[in-house]
Write a protein that holds these residues in place. Structure first.
Motif, mmCIF file in Angstrom:
data_model
loop_
_atom_site.group_PDB
_atom_site.id
_atom_site.type_symbol
_atom_site.label_atom_id
_atom_site.label_comp_id
_atom_site.label_asym_id
_atom_site.label_seq_id
_atom_site.Cartn_x
_atom_site.Cartn_y
_atom_site.Cartn_z
ATOM 1 N N SER A 55 5.647 -8.164 -9.135
ATOM 2 C CA SER A 55 4.798 -7.015 -8.825
ATOM 3 C C SER A 55 5.617 -5.918 -8.153
ATOM 4 N N SER A 96 -4.602 -7.394 -7.162
ATOM 5 C CA SER A 96 -3.561 -6.650 -6.484
ATOM 6 C C SER A 96 -3.922 -6.511 -5.017
ATOM 7 N N THR A 153 1.288 -3.648 -7.828
ATOM 8 C CA THR A 153 0.785 -3.657 -9.196
ATOM 9 C C THR A 153 1.379 -4.831 -9.951
#
Length: 382
Positions: A55, A96, A153
């Motif tokens: 991420s 997230s 993200t």
């Protein structure tokens, strides 16, 4: 006894390690381009390709568009940021976490997630790490207020970059134009250079040494110096910016290297074969076609690979010697002008275009490599 013929050298390990290192040095950037071609533009800007499976923290902007409720004279908007229309698509792959938030684009991560931010004028904003937010306003908003936030993200891999490149307007025409330029620009200099190399290698005539020196000297002349004079010459003789003009330009730029390589290879051919053929009454043309040309196939194949790759990937010469109209653009010009724009900052499109453009050169390389190996074996017995 250390120099016995056939004994394996003790430095073989060093050679193997050197080869592995060189292969890795060439392979790592290629893998990076491949990974980047499947990544989103924002993620490419935020992290390197080696971090693609993890991420990344990106900054987003959205609006508090949930229903407004009143409570003791205050107007309250509550909801989840990840569910808003503007950013929902970016977080569809998984959960997230928000690390910070703000109310201005100048400082989108001004407040840590989970805290309460006093925005002034009685406005209070609270954003939790899981995306839940509470926006308190002293009066009813005319439009949903803006919220900025920084969130982790999830990694995203997509084929959108390839769809953009392959489905661009007139990309098929650009592919045909590239083939139209590359194939003649590879064949013409090989034909001319083969005849010239044979003459410089096996024919005695005055000034041969000066011609060889001139060919070697032309190898160090930058082609950029010849672009404008050559274009003016083309315009003066009436071919201007056209396919014929770019064929001749690529031929001129490729001939010095072609003549140099082929001449050096032909000089090393067995003299006994050439002299025996001359004794039997063979002409120079017959010698060239029946003996020298077949034996020189490895050198011809090697130069064909280099010339094809250089011409296929060329951008500068195509920009100068081809019209700027869309129907005359080759793939490199089409990608640079229409897909990347003047700044060329879209790394995803650039990486994808690189892999799309190398498809045909790879096919040519492996096809010619087969003939190259066959030619080397055929010429090894003399």
């Amino acid at each position: 006894m250390d120099n016995i013929a056939g004994k394996k050298s003790g430095l073989t390990w060093a050679v193997n390690i050197s080869v592995i290192v060189m292969v890795l040095l060439w392979l790592i950037p290629t893998v990076g381009l491949l990974v980047s071609s499947f990544r989103d533009r924002d993620q490419i800007s935020a992290s390197g390709w080696w971090q693609a499976p993890f991420s990344v923290e990106l900054t987003y902007a959205t609006r508090a568009s949930d229903p407004v409720v009143t409570d003791e004279g205050a107007y309250i908007i509550e909801g989840n940021i990840f569910a808003t229309d503007e950013v929902a698509a970016s977080f569809a792959a998984g959960e997230s976490t928000i690390s910070a938030f703000g109310d201005t684009g100048r400082n989108p991560a001004e407040f840590p997630a989970g805290g309460q931010a006093d925005l002034g004028d009685g406005e209070i904003l609270t954003v939790q790490p899981n995306g839940d937010y509470r926006y308190v306003l002293p009066e009813e908003p005319r439009r949903p207020p803006r919220i900025y936030f920084e969130a982790e993200t999830p990694p995203e891999f997509t084929l959108d970059n390839y769809r953009t490149v392959l489905t661009a307007d007139n990309m098929d025409r650009a592919f045909i134009n590239t083939m139209t330029v590359t194939i003649p620009a590879t064949i013409i200099p090989i034909l001319i250079a083969a005849f010239a190399a044979y003459a410089l290698a096996w024919m005695d005539f005055p000034g041969r040494g000066l011609l060889i020196a001139a060919v070697v000297g032309l190898l160090v002349v930058p082609l950029q110096l010849a672009l404008v004079p050559l274009l003016k010459l083309h315009q003066a003789i009436g071919i201007g910016q056209s396919f014929l003009g770019i064929w001749l330009a690529h031929t001129g730029f490729g001939l010095p290297l072609a003549v140099y390589l082929l001449r050096n290879y032909m000089v090393g051919l067995p003299r006994d074969i050439i002299e025996s053929a001359k004794v039997d009454g063979a002409t120079d043309f017959q010698l060239f076609v029946r003996i020298v040309l077949p034996l020189s196939f490895p050198a011809l194949a090697a130069f064909a690979i280099f010339q094809f790759l250089w011409t296929w990937n060329d951008l500068l010469v195509a920009k100068v010697f081809l019209p700027s109209a869309d129907e005359a653009k080759v793939m490199t010009v089409k990608i640079a002008d229409d897909l990347l724009g003047s700044r060329g900052g879209d790394w995803g499109i650039l990486a994808t275009a690189a892999f799309v453009s190398i498809a045909v050169p790879l096919v040519v390389f492996f096809a010619m490599q087969k003939y190259l190996v066959r030619g080397l074996l055929a010429g090894s017995v003399k």
